[in-house]
Design a protein around this motif. Structure first.
Motif, PDB file in Angstrom:
ATOM      1  N   TRP A 189       0.832  -1.215   0.000  1.00 52.87           N
ATOM      2  CA  TRP A 189       0.000   0.000   0.000  1.00 52.87           C
ATOM      3  C   TRP A 189       0.859   1.255   0.000  1.00 52.87           C
ATOM      4  O   TRP A 189       0.528   2.253  -0.623  1.00 52.87           O
ATOM      5  N   GLU A 190       1.990   1.162   0.692  1.00 51.95           N
ATOM      6  CA  GLU A 190       2.898   2.316   0.715  1.00 51.95           C
ATOM      7  C   GLU A 190       3.403   2.614  -0.704  1.00 51.95           C
ATOM      8  O   GLU A 190       3.404   3.763  -1.160  1.00 51.95           O
ATOM      9  N   ALA A 191       3.784   1.555  -1.421  1.00 51.45           N
ATOM     10  CA  ALA A 191       4.282   1.753  -2.794  1.00 51.45           C
ATOM     11  C   ALA A 191       3.170   2.274  -3.700  1.00 51.45           C
ATOM     12  O   ALA A 191       3.396   3.142  -4.550  1.00 51.45           O
ATOM     13  N   LEU A 192       1.964   1.750  -3.509  1.00 47.83           N
ATOM     14  CA  LEU A 192       0.847   2.197  -4.362  1.00 47.83           C
ATOM     15  C   LEU A 192       0.489   3.649  -4.066  1.00 47.83           C
ATOM     16  O   LEU A 192       0.053   4.387  -4.951  1.00 47.83           O
ATOM     17  N   GLY A 193       0.703   4.051  -2.802  1.00 46.98           N
ATOM     18  CA  GLY A 193       0.276   5.394  -2.395  1.00 46.98           C
ATOM     19  C   GLY A 193       1.337   6.467  -2.599  1.00 46.98           C
ATOM     20  O   GLY A 193       1.055   7.649  -2.454  1.00 46.98           O
ATOM     21  N   SER A 194       2.552   6.062  -2.963  1.00 45.30           N
ATOM     22  CA  SER A 194       3.611   7.081  -3.054  1.00 45.30           C
ATOM     23  C   SER A 194       3.868   7.488  -4.508  1.00 45.30           C
ATOM     24  O   SER A 194       3.515   6.767  -5.439  1.00 45.30           O
ATOM     25  N   ARG A 220     -10.824   0.949  -7.376  1.00 48.34           N
ATOM     26  CA  ARG A 220     -10.364   1.647  -6.156  1.00 48.34           C
ATOM     27  C   ARG A 220      -9.033   2.383  -6.430  1.00 48.34           C
ATOM     28  O   ARG A 220      -8.850   3.524  -6.032  1.00 48.34           O
ATOM     29  N   LEU A 221      -8.106   1.708  -7.115  1.00 48.64           N
ATOM     30  CA  LEU A 221      -6.797   2.326  -7.382  1.00 48.64           C
ATOM     31  C   LEU A 221      -6.948   3.545  -8.295  1.00 48.64           C
ATOM     32  O   LEU A 221      -6.279   4.563  -8.115  1.00 48.64           O
ATOM     33  N   LEU A 222      -7.858   3.445  -9.250  1.00 43.07           N
ATOM     34  CA  LEU A 222      -8.085   4.568 -10.164  1.00 43.07           C
ATOM     35  C   LEU A 222      -8.767   5.725  -9.444  1.00 43.07           C
ATOM     36  O   LEU A 222      -8.390   6.882  -9.585  1.00 43.07           O
ATOM     37  N   ARG A 223      -9.791   5.388  -8.650  1.00 39.70           N
ATOM     38  CA  ARG A 223     -10.582   6.453  -8.000  1.00 39.70           C
ATOM     39  C   ARG A 223      -9.825   7.160  -6.890  1.00 39.70           C
ATOM     40  O   ARG A 223     -10.068   8.310  -6.600  1.00 39.70           O
ATOM     41  N   THR A 224      -8.895   6.433  -6.231  1.00 37.03           N
ATOM     42  CA  THR A 224      -8.174   7.080  -5.127  1.00 37.03           C
ATOM     43  C   THR A 224      -6.920   7.791  -5.637  1.00 37.03           C
ATOM     44  O   THR A 224      -6.096   8.237  -4.836  1.00 37.03           O
ATOM     45  N   GLY A 225      -6.741   7.839  -6.954  1.00 39.71           N
ATOM     46  CA  GLY A 225      -5.614   8.577  -7.527  1.00 39.71           C
ATOM     47  C   GLY A 225      -4.275   7.875  -7.347  1.00 39.71           C
ATOM     48  O   GLY A 225      -3.220   8.473  -7.542  1.00 39.71           O
ATOM     49  N   ARG A 226      -4.299   6.592  -7.005  1.00 43.79           N
ATOM     50  CA  ARG A 226      -3.017   5.885  -6.908  1.00 43.79           C
ATOM     51  C   ARG A 226      -2.573   5.412  -8.282  1.00 43.79           C
ATOM     52  O   ARG A 226      -1.380   5.303  -8.551  1.00 43.79           O
ATOM     53  N   ALA A 227      -3.559   5.079  -9.122  1.00 42.56           N
ATOM     54  CA  ALA A 227      -3.227   4.622 -10.477  1.00 42.56           C
ATOM     55  C   ALA A 227      -3.761   5.627 -11.484  1.00 42.56           C
ATOM     56  O   ALA A 227      -4.909   6.063 -11.388  1.00 42.56           O
ATOM     57  N   SER A 228      -2.905   5.991 -12.452  1.00 45.31           N
ATOM     58  CA  SER A 228      -3.391   6.844 -13.540  1.00 45.31           C
ATOM     59  C   SER A 228      -4.086   5.959 -14.577  1.00 45.31           C
ATOM     60  O   SER A 228      -4.988   6.381 -15.279  1.00 45.31           O
ATOM     61  N   SER A 229      -3.633   4.718 -14.670  1.00 42.76           N
ATOM     62  CA  SER A 229      -4.278   3.733 -15.542  1.00 42.76           C
ATOM     63  C   SER A 229      -4.000   2.356 -14.951  1.00 42.76           C
ATOM     64  O   SER A 229      -3.042   2.189 -14.178  1.00 42.76           O
ATOM     65  N   VAL A 230      -4.861   1.424 -15.296  1.00 45.49           N
ATOM     66  CA  VAL A 230      -4.603   0.034 -14.907  1.00 45.49           C
ATOM     67  C   VAL A 230      -4.509  -0.780 -16.193  1.00 45.49           C
ATOM     68  O   VAL A 230      -5.405  -0.735 -17.036  1.00 45.49           O
ATOM     69  N   VAL A 231      -3.378  -1.460 -16.351  1.00 46.62           N
ATOM     70  CA  VAL A 231      -3.190  -2.316 -17.525  1.00 46.62           C
ATOM     71  C   VAL A 231      -3.500  -3.738 -17.066  1.00 46.62           C
ATOM     72  O   VAL A 231      -2.782  -4.307 -16.237  1.00 46.62           O
ATOM     73  N   LEU A 232      -4.599  -4.270 -17.573  1.00 42.95           N
ATOM     74  CA  LEU A 232      -5.072  -5.587 -17.126  1.00 42.95           C
ATOM     75  C   LEU A 232      -4.586  -6.639 -18.113  1.00 42.95           C
ATOM     76  O   LEU A 232      -5.020  -6.671 -19.268  1.00 42.95           O
ATOM     77  N   HIS A 233      -3.688  -7.495 -17.659  1.00 42.21           N
ATOM     78  CA  HIS A 233      -3.146  -8.545 -18.531  1.00 42.21           C
ATOM     79  C   HIS A 233      -4.036  -9.780 -18.448  1.00 42.21           C
ATOM     80  O   HIS A 233      -4.193 -10.362 -17.375  1.00 42.21           O
ATOM     81  N   LEU A 234      -4.596 -10.149 -19.612  1.00 40.49           N
ATOM     82  CA  LEU A 234      -5.511 -11.294 -19.714  1.00 40.49           C
ATOM     83  C   LEU A 234      -4.852 -12.363 -20.585  1.00 40.49           C
ATOM     84  O   LEU A 234      -3.794 -12.126 -21.152  1.00 40.49           O
ATOM     85  N   LYS A 235      -5.504 -13.512 -20.713  1.00 40.49           N
ATOM     86  CA  LYS A 235      -4.945 -14.569 -21.556  1.00 40.49           C
ATOM     87  C   LYS A 235      -5.479 -14.420 -22.990  1.00 40.49           C
ATOM     88  O   LYS A 235      -6.653 -14.123 -23.189  1.00 40.49           O
ATOM     89  N   PRO A 236      -4.614 -14.654 -23.971  1.00 41.40           N
ATOM     90  CA  PRO A 236      -5.069 -14.551 -25.361  1.00 41.40           C
ATOM     91  C   PRO A 236      -5.980 -15.711 -25.773  1.00 41.40           C
ATOM     92  O   PRO A 236      -6.669 -15.620 -26.777  1.00 41.40           O
ATOM     93  N   TYR A 237      -5.967 -16.807 -25.028  1.00 36.69           N
ATOM     94  CA  TYR A 237      -6.905 -17.909 -25.301  1.00 36.69           C
ATOM     95  C   TYR A 237      -7.177 -18.653 -23.988  1.00 36.69           C
ATOM     96  O   TYR A 237      -6.428 -18.484 -23.010  1.00 36.69           O
ATOM     97  N   PRO A 238      -8.253 -19.452 -23.967  1.00 41.51           N
ATOM     98  CA  PRO A 238      -8.618 -20.140 -22.717  1.00 41.51           C
ATOM     99  C   PRO A 238      -7.448 -20.989 -22.198  1.00 41.51           C
ATOM    100  O   PRO A 238      -6.735 -21.618 -22.995  1.00 41.51           O
ATOM    101  N   TYR A 239      -7.316 -21.032 -20.906  1.00 49.18           N
ATOM    102  CA  TYR A 239      -6.086 -21.569 -20.312  1.00 49.18           C
ATOM    103  C   TYR A 239      -6.402 -21.973 -18.890  1.00 49.18           C
ATOM    104  O   TYR A 239      -7.179 -21.296 -18.207  1.00 49.18           O
TER     105      TYR A 239
END
Ligand SMILES: O=P(O)(O)OC[C@@]1(O)O[C@H](CO)[C@@H](O)[C@@H]1O
Length: 394
Positions: A189-194, A220-239
């Protein structure tokens, strides 16, 4: 480096996955969808190949992904017993073979049909997803408690793993053991908040009941201003049965948006975030690679290097993060992840033998509480224990 995990040892966890979980999965996939005779024949062949004496079939040189799998080590492992090659490689290749058998990669009408969709759909529509969303109405009012509650839901959401449930059986999952085996959440949380808002990478694991709280955490991370963007890594096919693809993420956003007010609010905000580029969906081919993250390609490394923090969800990502090796459990997490190009956190319930970052006291307590008999202790594989680990990197 410690030895790589394989399924050679009788009674070992990986051996059970390769020789029991995988054949059971093939049968389940065949029951869930009315595949035609040619697809059934291919599933039957894979079932024979995954028996105790079955061997890894050679790649069809004309397959679209043959080049990639050659680079990922197929020539070294073709013709070998599944239990003789690195567990991580064998499991990943199994999912590729299963999708191949049902025509997922083919030019025909079965192209792109997710064989796990029936169970993913049922889970997302189920009552436990309703209660997960309803719980968002009752979040604590204090900001710190709210943070902790959302991190906790995302962490324990990792028990929602349909592949694992196949082995856990009808008895279901054991009770959660409260008290993490390793807890760096304050440092996380410290790293996310700094340092002001910056991009956060969230490397997703399972769809449905795990991705839902992951998305709420992203909100939550976006709304509290800790993240300017969230890059969500998903799978390219079912796994690994329930791992989240782009289609699963969209289904989750839809389910959230149609939920009770707090869930719906998050769902609608996140849908807008996608359209405005604050929630970025990625499906990098390496996300389904049978390799550790230490071997990641440069473009993925750049992604993680530019993130304020990378959050790695789940057991498989943990295995790939530290390398699927028999680390002494007291190896510092920062040491096992020292190659990682930026701050990284693991949020994981323990569902395989690999673990790092435990204190000697914790390790002793866990082993004693199991009455260790020399085999892998079940606290490592039962999904009843969890950890939050963080390394500032560099
Ligand atoms: O990554 P996840 O969804 O948390 O877990 C994946 C999993 O079910 O599959 C592997 C064995 O098949 C183990 O790493 C783990 O038990």
């Amino acid at each position: 480096m410690p030895p790589v995990v394989t399924g050679r040892a009788a009674g070992s966890f990986p051996r059970g996955v390769l020789l029991k979980r995988h054949p059971a999965l093939i049968e389940r996939v065949g029951r869930a969808t009315p595949y035609p005779p040619d697809r059934r024949a291919a599933l039957g062949e894979l079932l024979r190949d995954t028996s105790e004496t079955g061997r890894i079939a050679p790649l069809d040189p004309d397959a679209r992904d043959a080049g990639r799998w050659r680079e990922w080590g197929a020539p070294r492992y073709e013709g070998r017993l599944w239990t003789d090659v690195p567990f991580l490689w064998a499991e990943s290749f199994f999912y590729r073979e299963l999708l191949n058998a049902v025509g997922y990669f083919g030019p025909g009408p079965w192209r792109g049909i997710d064989p796990f969709a029936p169970s993913k759909r049922a889970e997302l529509a189920g009552a436990s997803t309703d209660s997960e969303m309803a719980a968002l109405e009752r979040l604590p009012t204090s900001e710190a408690e709210r943070d902790a509650a959302l991190l906790n839901s995302s962490l324990w959401g990792n028990r929602a793993d349909l592949g694992f449930r196949l082995s856990a059986g009808d008895a279901g999952l054991g009770e959660r053991v409260t008290g993490l085996v390793s807890d760096d959440s304050a440092r996380l949380w410290e790293a996310l908040g700094s340092g002001g808002a910056g991009p956060v990478c969230l490397v997703a694991d399972n769809a449905g009941p795990e991705l839902l709280p992951d998305l709420v955490l992203a909100d939550r991370l976006l709304r509290t201003g800790r993240a300017s963007s969230v890059v969500l890594h998903l799978k390219p096919y079912p796994y690994y049965v329930s791992d989240a693809t782009t289609a699963d993420a969209l289904a989750c956003l839809e389910r959230l948006s149609a939920g009770p007010p707090a869930a719906a609010g998050a769902g609608q905000r996140l849908r807008r975030d996608v359209t405005e580029g604050r929630l970025v969906l990625r499906a990098h081919p390496f996300s389904c690679a049978p390799l550790a993250y230490a071997e990641m390609p440069d473009d993925l490394r750049d992604d993680f290097a530019s993130a304020k923090v990378t959050l790695m969800k789940g057991d498989l990502n943990y295995r790939r993060l530290v390398g699927d090796r028999l680390w002494p459990a007291t190896t510092p997490f920062a040491e096992a992840t020292s190659y990682f190009p930026g701050p990284v956190a693991a949020l994981r319930t323990l569902k395989s033998d690999v673990v790092t970052g435990l204190t000697p006291q914790t390790l002793r307590r866990l082993d004693e509480s199991e009455g260790s008999d020399g085999s892998a202790a079940s606290w490592r594989t039962s999904g009843t224990h969890a950890l939050v680990q963080f390394s500032a990197g560099g």
